[in-house]
Design an enzyme around this catalytic site. Structure first.
Site, PDB file in Angstrom:
ATOM      1  N   GLU A  16       0.832  -1.204   0.000  1.00 60.54           N
ATOM      2  CA  GLU A  16       0.000   0.000   0.000  1.00 60.54           C
ATOM      3  C   GLU A  16       0.864   1.249   0.000  1.00 60.54           C
ATOM      4  OE1 GLU A  16      -4.081   0.031   1.859  1.00 60.54           O
ATOM      5  OE2 GLU A  16      -3.042   1.369   3.245  1.00 60.54           O
ATOM      6  N   LYS A  58     -13.024   1.831  -3.248  1.00 58.28           N
ATOM      7  CA  LYS A  58     -14.190   2.120  -2.407  1.00 58.28           C
ATOM      8  C   LYS A  58     -15.291   2.798  -3.219  1.00 58.28           C
ATOM      9  CE  LYS A  58     -11.615   2.598   1.927  1.00 58.28           C
ATOM     10  NZ  LYS A  58     -11.195   3.549   2.998  1.00 58.28           N
ATOM     11  N   HIS A 102       8.048 -27.516   2.061  1.00 58.55           N
ATOM     12  CA  HIS A 102       7.042 -28.454   1.582  1.00 58.55           C
ATOM     13  C   HIS A 102       5.962 -27.730   0.790  1.00 58.55           C
ATOM     14  CE1 HIS A 102       8.716 -31.632   4.183  1.00 58.55           C
ATOM     15  NE2 HIS A 102       8.988 -30.620   4.991  1.00 58.55           N
TER      16      HIS A 102
END
Length: 555
Positions: A349, A482, A378
């Site tokens: 950000e 937004k 793994h």
């Protein structure tokens, strides 16, 4: 140069069959040496901290070529701490550094506010722990943190990293999304416990949808159990915000400040992070001390003795200063699993910007992901070693295995010996293929060490942003998302209005009717969601696939 290692740890190294390393042909693997390690390892003994940059492919010429820019970055950072306006978009100071050392605040008023806030947090936590502040069913035992982004990621990371289940004063839960099923998952765990649960709602504006939605769902849950939510809630928010006013009107137990000079992703040492930590029983004084100590270490003008400067320079070298490689965070400690998630927001950000400070389109950023050791071996170390070379690794090494002694899981070997051996073995295997890595070492996983790690990356982000000439302290892309979400919610209302006649219609017909033909896909997706949740009263009337028609019915 000083070095440190855990003097009391009688560590044994496992013998690994690393014959594959002998066949490596990378020039970088060949130049690795003990002398290079000694030259490019910075150990801060008093802090129990070290950073090893020797496994990044650079030389003294690179450091020399970047020294002027780094000196400017350090100078600009000093101006920032002195109160310079560093966020011109919003005409704000950036003062999260003052939070861990109020004495450096640019004004007496700010210093007093910070010191008073810390004192209030400590006092509030003591009252809760002593039972002076109680829930409807007795002494508070649980904390429900409600927030999103910086109001959740930092507190979550700290809560897991520093939890001591046998000693924690309160058990902490989180609502950090607007997912109804996620709410149910958490509330199911708190079933029958809400009368002893303290909700901590964090939102600077009070209008951010995710924490607002979670708070309203929480209030409904408390009400369903015959409880007054406000008498079990506190708010951390901006003065005069929607949440501030709501908390005052409904009678929340307390409100704590969120200042406009502290960004969400750097708010762990404000009430956002300190309040949940103090309620959990974490020593916030030690966490603040660790952060302040690292801040002091990262103000050093000598670049080779400044851990944040070295870290930022390595980011620049590894990514070409253009984000050309991803940052892989590999903490070899279960407690630090959430560190990569915390750093994703802090770094991506802050650095993910379309334009630089001069208005040039640059599309900057560094992608961050991570897991934990030795799960990494793994999961994706196979690709890191043998696949596309589009990353650099940061290993986080914690020297202390546990607070007590360890059993031997094999002759003369403990599980902690294996963990360290896997870290060192993975690092060697990557180096042998020319894959670059940085290693950060801390003595233990304690409040002071966690404070240091957070402060280190805070500072490195600011310095790196200066090197690439971007504003690390705003987030225009987040605001764009937004706004787009708001448009979709408005479209939903128009879709429901179009269906209000009771006539069955498909997505294309509705899109034409509400003049959103270019957004027909969105209309279709909203219709499918409406029809998947019976409470909306929208059903699939006929057809299949994209030709489905939808109808509004009475419920």
């Amino acid at each position: 140069m000083k070095f440190f290692y855990s003097a009391g740890a009688n560590r044994k190294f496992l013998t690994f069959n690393l014959h594959v390393l002998n066949s490596a042909t990378s020039h970088f693997a060949i130049i690795m040496s003990w002398e290079r390690y000694k030259k490019y390892f910075l150990g801060l003994e008093k802090l129990g901290f070290g950073i090893d940059i020797s496994r990044v492919d650079f030389d003294d010429a690179f450091i020399s070529s970047m020294s002027g820019r780094m000196r400017k970055a350090l100078s600009d950072m000093r101006d920032l701490e002195a109160g310079a306006i560093a966020n011109p978009d919003e005409n704000r100071m950036v003062g999260h550094y003052w939070l861990r050392n109020p004495a450096i605040s640019p004004t007496r008023e700010i210093r007093s506010e910070i010191e008073e806030n810390i004192a209030r947090i400590k006092d509030f936590a003591k009252k809760v722990h002593r039972g002076e502040l109680r829930g409807a069913n007795g002494k508070f035992k649980y904390v429900l943190c409600i927030g999103i982004g910086g109001s959740a990621l930092g507190p979550q990371f700290v809560a897991q990293a520093l939890s001591q289940p046998k000693k924690d004063k309160m058990q902490v839960y989180f609502l950090d999304n607007t997912d109804p099923d996620g709410y149910d998952y958490v509330f199911d765990q708190l079933s029958g416990k809400l009368g002893r649960t303290l909700a901590v709602v964090a939102s600077k504006s009070g209008g951010t949808p995710e924490p607002r939605n979670a708070m309203m769902e929480a209030a409904a849950r408390w009400k369903s159990e015959g409880l007054d939510f406000a008498k079990h809630a506190v708010a951390t928010t901006g003065s005069g915000s929607k949440l501030y006013n709501y908390a005052r009107e409904t009678g929340f137990l307390e409100t704590f400040p969120m200042w406009d000079w502290v960004g969400g992703r750097t708010s762990e040492f404000a009430a956002v992070g300190l309040l949940p930590a103090a309620l959990q029983g974490i020593d916030i004084k030690k966490m603040l001390w660790g952060a302040a100590a690292m801040d002091k270490a990262t103000r050093v003008k000598n670049i080779m003795q400044n851990p944040a400067a070295l870290l930022a320079l390595m980011w620049y070298k590894c990514t070409g200063g253009k984000g050309l490689k991803d940052m892989v965070i590999l903490p070899y400690k279960d407690r630090l699993l959430l560190f990569s998630r915390y750093l994703q927001q802090l770094i991506m950000e802050s650095l993910g910007k379309e334009f630089d400070l001069d208005g040039n389109k640059v599309e900057q950023g560094i992608s961050v992901y991570g897991n934990k050791g030795s799960t990494d071996q793994h999961a994706y170390v196979q690709q890191l070693r043998d696949g596309v070379d589009n990353f650099f690794v940061t290993f986080i090494e914690v020297l202390t295995d546990r607070s007590g002694d360890s059993v031997e899981v094999a002759a003369g070997e403990t599980s902690g010996d294996y963990l360290q051996a896997f870290l060192l073995g993975t690092r060697e295997a990557l180096s042998a293929k020319g894959r670059e890595s940085i290693t950060i070492t801390v003595r233990d996983c304690s409040p002071a060490s966690i404070g240091m790690l957070i402060a280190l990356y805070d500072r490195a982000v600011g310095l790196y942003a200066n090197l690439i000439n971007i504003n690390a302290y705003h987030q225009p892309g987040v605001e764009a998302g937004k706004k787009a979400a708001g448009s979709i919610l408005k479209a939903k209302a128009r879709i429901l209005e179009a269906l209000s006649s009771g006539e069955a219609k498909n997505a294309e017909q509705i899109a034409r009717e509400i003049m959103l033909e270019k957004e027909t896909e969105t209309v279709f997706k909203v219709l499918i969601h409406l029809a998947s949740n019976p409470q909306n009263g929208v059903l699939v009337d006929s057809g299949s696939g994209f030709d489905r028609t939808f109808k509004k019915v009475q419920i």
